[in-house]
Design a protein around this motif. Structure first.
Motif, PDB file in Angstrom:
ATOM      1  N   GLU A 325       5.875  -6.675  -9.459  1.00 44.55           N
ATOM      2  CA  GLU A 325       5.924  -5.724  -8.352  1.00 44.55           C
ATOM      3  C   GLU A 325       5.054  -4.491  -8.608  1.00 44.55           C
ATOM      4  O   GLU A 325       5.396  -3.372  -8.219  1.00 44.55           O
ATOM      5  CB  GLU A 325       7.366  -5.292  -8.076  1.00 44.55           C
ATOM      6  N   THR A 328       3.552  -2.859  -5.275  1.00 42.96           N
ATOM      7  CA  THR A 328       4.598  -2.145  -4.542  1.00 42.96           C
ATOM      8  C   THR A 328       4.923  -0.813  -5.191  1.00 42.96           C
ATOM      9  O   THR A 328       5.052   0.218  -4.514  1.00 42.96           O
ATOM     10  CB  THR A 328       5.878  -3.011  -4.472  1.00 42.96           C
ATOM     11  N   SER A 332       4.239   2.869  -3.742  1.00 45.69           N
ATOM     12  CA  SER A 332       5.385   3.763  -3.627  1.00 45.69           C
ATOM     13  C   SER A 332       5.106   5.095  -4.329  1.00 45.69           C
ATOM     14  O   SER A 332       5.437   6.164  -3.821  1.00 45.69           O
ATOM     15  CB  SER A 332       6.626   3.097  -4.237  1.00 45.69           C
TER      16      SER A 332
END
Length: 344
Positions: A325, A328, A332
């Motif tokens: 991840e 992501t 973020s």
């Protein structure tokens, strides 16, 4: 990130990278010496642990010795099988790429043993890794060199092409792939057991490193004939004069010593990293290490690597990053940074 974690990351990249270089030098000189390599690595770590971790037997283990038995068995078998695969026409680049598929094995074991459920993104990333490994496996079967296998009596081919005169070449290569697959799944199962053990008894990386290697040593009696055979091969290799000392040693022994030392640096640093960093950071560091080692192996040792191999490699490592991840988390982080700037 603290200084201990930063040092661990540096030593993982350095130690594991150098270890792969010396491993490839050894394999080119004696492809069948996997058991000897593994035995020397285990022996060195066990002796080092007895001196510095066990303090010559004066420090009691924090985890009951009987609880290490299953872990030791799986760890020993995984290590031996991974090195044994070199006997079956498995080139080093394919070996590294295949072992990069550990995320696939972890997902499979997590789903069927722990009954975990994963989001679609996990399956997508694992799919990319699977396809990448299949592509590299297939094209390596077409292009990998047929090296001399002392234990299997294979044909030598110095042109880095499959030996058509050897009707058993593909059969032995398929055996090597099966061994790597078995080791991959067993390693994932070991990870699940290790996680459960540490949850119950606490994390003690130095102790675990020491006992998993110490208790594995008797298992090498099963391979004593192979070990002795390849000790003789190492003893008979061309002499190499050690600079400054003006002392000559057989070349294979020089590479073996360097391989053993760098293996300790590599694995001990990984153990430290797991206690200092998040699993995401560990995954990223190990992935980066594998990628750098792969690139160096291809360029420096001139291993055959086609466009299909590059495509498969890209799928493996991009899939690994997606599994962790990374995109992501990066997006973020950028989003949070932008919001903080607007508030200011």
């Amino acid at each position: 990130m603290n200084s201990k974690a930063a040092l661990a990351i540096f030593t993982v990249l350095l130690g594991c990278g150098l270890n792969n270089i010396f491993l490839e030098y050894i394999i080119k000189l004696d492809p069948g010496c996997g058991h000897l390599i593994t035995f020397l690595q285990f022996l060195f770590i066990a002796v080092h642990g007895f001196i510095f971790t066990h303090k010559f037997g004066t420090v009691k283990p924090k985890i009951a010795l009987k609880e290490y038995l299953i872990l030791v068995t799986m760890f020993f078998v995984t290590s031996v099988v991974n090195n044994w695969a070199f006997n079956f026409n498995i080139p080093v680049p394919l070996h590294m790429i295949f072992r990069a598929g550990s995320l696939i094995a972890n997902l499979i074991m997590g789903k069927f043993i722990l009954k975990k459920k994963y989001p679609f993104g996990k399956y997508l990333s694992v799919g990319m890794i699977t396809i990448g490994i299949i592509v590299c496996t297939y094209y390596s079967s077409q292009n990998s060199s047929a090296k001399k296998c002392i234990d299997c009596d294979m044909t030598v081919n110095t042109n880095n092409t499959q030996a058509p005169e050897d009707p058993n070449y593909f059969f032995w290569w398929a055996i090597g792939i099966a061994l790597l697959t078995f080791a991959l799944l067993l390693s994932a199962r070991m990870g699940i057991y290790q996680e459960s053990l540490y949850t119950r008894r606490g994390k003690h990386p130095s102790e675990a490193l020491y006992y998993t290697h110490l208790y594995s040593l008797p298992g090498f009696l099963l391979y004593s004939s192979s070990i002795m055979e390849h000790i003789a091969v190492a003893n008979g290799s061309e002499p190499f004069e050690i600079p400054i000392l003006k002392f000559a040693l057989p070349l294979i022994w020089v590479y073996l010593v360097l391989n053993v030392v760098t293996q300790y640096l590599c694995i001990s640093s990984v153990y430290v990293l797991t206690t200092e960093c998040s699993s995401l950071t560990v995954t990223l560091v190990i992935t980066l290490r594998k990628f750098l080692s792969l690139i160096f192996s291809i360029v420096y040792f001139q291993n055959p690597f086609t466009f299909a191999h590059w495509l498969g490699t890209a799928l493996v490592f991009v899939g690994t990053l997606l599994f962790a991840e990374v995109p992501t988390r990066v997006l973020s982080g950028l989003s949070k940074t932008e919001k903080s700037k607007k508030k200011d």
